[in-house]
Design an enzyme around this catalytic site. Sequence first.
Site, PDB file in Angstrom:
ATOM      1  N   VAL A 103      -1.205   8.716 -15.337  1.00 20.93           N
ATOM      2  CA  VAL A 103      -1.021   8.118 -14.011  1.00 20.93           C
ATOM      3  C   VAL A 103      -1.612   8.965 -12.875  1.00 20.93           C
ATOM      4  O   VAL A 103      -1.319   8.731 -11.710  1.00 20.93           O
ATOM      5  CB  VAL A 103       0.469   7.790 -13.714  1.00 20.93           C
ATOM      6  N   LYS A 107       0.790  -1.240   0.000  1.00 15.92           N
ATOM      7  CA  LYS A 107       0.000   0.000   0.000  1.00 15.92           C
ATOM      8  C   LYS A 107       0.824   1.293   0.000  1.00 15.92           C
ATOM      9  O   LYS A 107       0.337   2.357   0.384  1.00 15.92           O
ATOM     10  CB  LYS A 107      -1.009   0.054   1.181  1.00 15.92           C
ATOM     11  N   ALA A 108       2.063   1.198  -0.455  1.00 19.20           N
ATOM     12  CA  ALA A 108       2.926   2.380  -0.454  1.00 19.20           C
ATOM     13  C   ALA A 108       2.949   3.112  -1.792  1.00 19.20           C
ATOM     14  O   ALA A 108       3.600   4.144  -1.931  1.00 19.20           O
ATOM     15  CB  ALA A 108       4.345   1.975  -0.066  1.00 19.20           C
ATOM     16  N   GLY A 109       2.240   2.575  -2.800  1.00 13.22           N
ATOM     17  CA  GLY A 109       2.275   3.219  -4.113  1.00 13.22           C
ATOM     18  C   GLY A 109       2.838   2.303  -5.193  1.00 13.22           C
ATOM     19  O   GLY A 109       3.284   2.770  -6.258  1.00 13.22           O
ATOM     20  N   THR A 110       2.773   1.011  -4.944  1.00 15.18           N
ATOM     21  CA  THR A 110       3.305   0.003  -5.865  1.00 15.18           C
ATOM     22  C   THR A 110       2.691   0.111  -7.258  1.00 15.18           C
ATOM     23  O   THR A 110       3.396   0.119  -8.275  1.00 15.18           O
ATOM     24  CB  THR A 110       2.965  -1.420  -5.338  1.00 15.18           C
ATOM     25  N   LYS A 139      -8.461   6.716  -1.975  1.00 12.18           N
ATOM     26  CA  LYS A 139      -8.427   8.182  -1.849  1.00 12.18           C
ATOM     27  C   LYS A 139      -7.210   8.782  -2.520  1.00 12.18           C
ATOM     28  O   LYS A 139      -7.270   9.875  -3.064  1.00 12.18           O
ATOM     29  CB  LYS A 139      -8.437   8.583  -0.376  1.00 12.18           C
ATOM     30  N   GLY A 140      -6.087   8.103  -2.376  1.00 10.04           N
ATOM     31  CA  GLY A 140      -4.864   8.597  -3.016  1.00 10.04           C
ATOM     32  C   GLY A 140      -4.401   9.927  -2.467  1.00 10.04           C
ATOM     33  O   GLY A 140      -4.025  10.826  -3.233  1.00 10.04           O
ATOM     34  N   SER A 184      -4.397   2.860   4.637  1.00 13.77           N
ATOM     35  CA  SER A 184      -4.636   2.266   3.325  1.00 13.77           C
ATOM     36  C   SER A 184      -4.667   0.743   3.438  1.00 13.77           C
ATOM     37  O   SER A 184      -5.518   0.066   2.837  1.00 13.77           O
ATOM     38  CB  SER A 184      -3.537   2.719   2.361  1.00 13.77           C
ATOM     39  N   HIS A 241       6.836  -7.372  -2.424  1.00 15.74           N
ATOM     40  CA  HIS A 241       6.679  -6.732  -1.109  1.00 15.74           C
ATOM     41  C   HIS A 241       7.656  -7.335  -0.101  1.00 15.74           C
ATOM     42  O   HIS A 241       7.546  -7.071   1.095  1.00 15.74           O
ATOM     43  CB  HIS A 241       5.256  -6.956  -0.575  1.00 15.74           C
ATOM     44  N   ASP A 248      -7.178  10.047 -10.698  1.00 15.78           N
ATOM     45  CA  ASP A 248      -8.483   9.910 -11.368  1.00 15.78           C
ATOM     46  C   ASP A 248      -8.390   9.021 -12.609  1.00 15.78           C
ATOM     47  O   ASP A 248      -9.259   8.188 -12.837  1.00 15.78           O
ATOM     48  CB  ASP A 248      -9.044  11.292 -11.736  1.00 15.78           C
ATOM     49  N   ARG A 291       5.998   4.927   2.047  1.00 17.12           N
ATOM     50  CA  ARG A 291       4.897   5.858   2.341  1.00 17.12           C
ATOM     51  C   ARG A 291       4.833   6.054   3.848  1.00 17.12           C
ATOM     52  O   ARG A 291       5.110   5.112   4.607  1.00 17.12           O
ATOM     53  CB  ARG A 291       3.585   5.235   1.843  1.00 17.12           C
TER      54      ARG A 291
HETATM   55  S1  PPS Z   1      -0.626  -2.910  -3.270  1.00 14.94           S
HETATM   56  O1  PPS Z   1      -1.867  -3.714  -3.049  1.00 14.94           O
HETATM   57  O2  PPS Z   1       0.323  -3.085  -2.172  1.00 14.94           O
HETATM   58  O3  PPS Z   1      -0.044  -3.145  -4.585  1.00 14.94           O
HETATM   59  O4  PPS Z   1      -1.148  -1.402  -3.185  1.00 14.94           O
HETATM   60  P1  PPS Z   1      -0.331  -0.115  -3.664  1.00 14.94           P
HETATM   61  O5  PPS Z   1      -0.506   0.061  -5.110  1.00 14.94           O
HETATM   62  O6  PPS Z   1       1.046  -0.141  -3.122  1.00 14.94           O
HETATM   63  O7  PPS Z   1      -1.069   1.059  -2.887  1.00 14.94           O
HETATM   64  C1  PPS Z   1      -2.394   1.454  -3.118  1.00 14.94           C
HETATM   65  C2  PPS Z   1      -2.514   2.862  -2.602  1.00 14.94           C
HETATM   66  O8  PPS Z   1      -1.891   3.749  -3.560  1.00 14.94           O
HETATM   67  C3  PPS Z   1      -2.873   4.674  -4.008  1.00 14.94           C
HETATM   68  N1  PPS Z   1      -2.621   5.048  -5.413  1.00 14.94           N
HETATM   69  C4  PPS Z   1      -2.468   6.310  -5.815  1.00 14.94           C
HETATM   70  N2  PPS Z   1      -2.459   7.471  -5.130  1.00 14.94           N
HETATM   71  C5  PPS Z   1      -2.313   8.609  -5.843  1.00 14.94           C
HETATM   72  N3  PPS Z   1      -2.200   8.646  -7.190  1.00 14.94           N
HETATM   73  C6  PPS Z   1      -2.201   7.502  -7.922  1.00 14.94           C
HETATM   74  N4  PPS Z   1      -2.085   7.553  -9.226  1.00 14.94           N
HETATM   75  C7  PPS Z   1      -2.337   6.264  -7.213  1.00 14.94           C
HETATM   76  N5  PPS Z   1      -2.383   4.969  -7.593  1.00 14.94           N
HETATM   77  C8  PPS Z   1      -2.558   4.243  -6.478  1.00 14.94           C
HETATM   78  C9  PPS Z   1      -4.194   3.931  -3.831  1.00 14.94           C
HETATM   79  O9  PPS Z   1      -5.278   4.821  -3.900  1.00 14.94           O
HETATM   80  C10 PPS Z   1      -3.969   3.334  -2.466  1.00 14.94           C
HETATM   81  O10 PPS Z   1      -3.946   4.311  -1.422  1.00 14.94           O
HETATM   82  P2  PPS Z   1      -5.243   4.766  -0.577  1.00 14.94           P
HETATM   83  O11 PPS Z   1      -4.705   5.686   0.476  1.00 14.94           O
HETATM   84  O12 PPS Z   1      -5.834   3.528   0.015  1.00 14.94           O
HETATM   85  O13 PPS Z   1      -6.154   5.475  -1.525  1.00 14.94           O
END
Ligand code: PPS
Length: 298
Positions: free
Chosen positions: A232, A50-53, A261-262, A142, A112, A235, A134
């Site tokens: 990327v 959940k760090a932005g993978t 939420k991002g 998240s 991970h 939205d 993150r």
């Molecule tokens: S995983 O399952 O570990 O692969 O998840 P991961 O992709 O690392 O993390 C998902 C969180 O990243 C947010 N996310 C984004 N945030 C902003 N902009 C973009 N483009 C974006 N893409 C993925 C996603 O919304 C999850 O965070 P939260 O806080 O839950 O919204």
Amino acid sequence: MSFTQMEMPPRPTVFDFHGVSMIKMFTDNWDNIQNFKARPDDIVIATYPKAGTTWVSYILDLLYFGHLGPERQTSIPVHERVPFLELYVPPLLIGTDLADNLPTTPRLIKTHLPVQLLPKSFWEQGCRIVYVARNAKDNAVSYFHFDRMNNAQPEAGDWSTFLQEFMEGKRVFGSWYDHVNGWWEKKQTYSNLHYMFYEDLIEDCGREIDRLCSFLGLSPSVEEKENVRTSVTFDSMKQNKMTNYSTIPIMDHTVSPFMRKGKVGDWKNHFTVAQNEQFDEDYKRKMKNPDLKFRYEI
Ligand code: PPS
């Protein structure tokens, strides 16, 4: 009860695996994972969950393969383009096989795993590694919502129980603190490691794409870079079936969407004052390295 609910396997439970909390889905293929043959041009995207993978995976995929045209963009989900190394859901989802069968080069591979469990071949081959970290509070929030919606993960429980377990390193892939610190320490001796932060991506995604390009030795045109940046955004990725995980039936997006939420700072909507104080106290004890700093708001 719907058919999918009837078919749903029970939620897994964590166990200790070489000192890390894990579930069978990520350890059952362990021999093949540890013996995985890396290639020198492989690129690893390593994160605590959940760090932005997915965000960084998609950025790298577009930088390398955006030119392959719209068909790839509309037909192959990002989790197939960037296989998840330790995932083992036979017969279809076996990370090591998916990586071995990738038709494109360089291979982009997601993991991970904490630094000490990464297969040694990646180090021996000198592979480039992008690590994304993150801040712990948003990461925990998240992760909580992800474990609520992903039936392949252990039960999330209520928020206060989840938070306690997160702090104790009892959620899948273990301690966030050990993870971010372990990879940070590795960066000091392994030069092919680019350590980046979710908060920086939120602040200025274009700048972070530039940094990634310079680490990877890529020089996309202005148009190509702009195309990546606009594709990327949160939205765009939320609307895009290839990046929003809507194709994975075990995830219940009605509970909480994968693209939730991002934001930086959503933790403030979850932590009570008491939880925050306890968290900060505990954090100080575990995070002693003054060089590794996280931002909790922007
Ligand atoms: S995983 O399952 O570990 O692969 O998840 P991961 O992709 O690392 O993390 C998902 C969180 O990243 C947010 N996310 C984004 N945030 C902003 N902009 C973009 N483009 C974006 N893409 C993925 C996603 O919304 C999850 O965070 P939260 O806080 O839950 O919204």
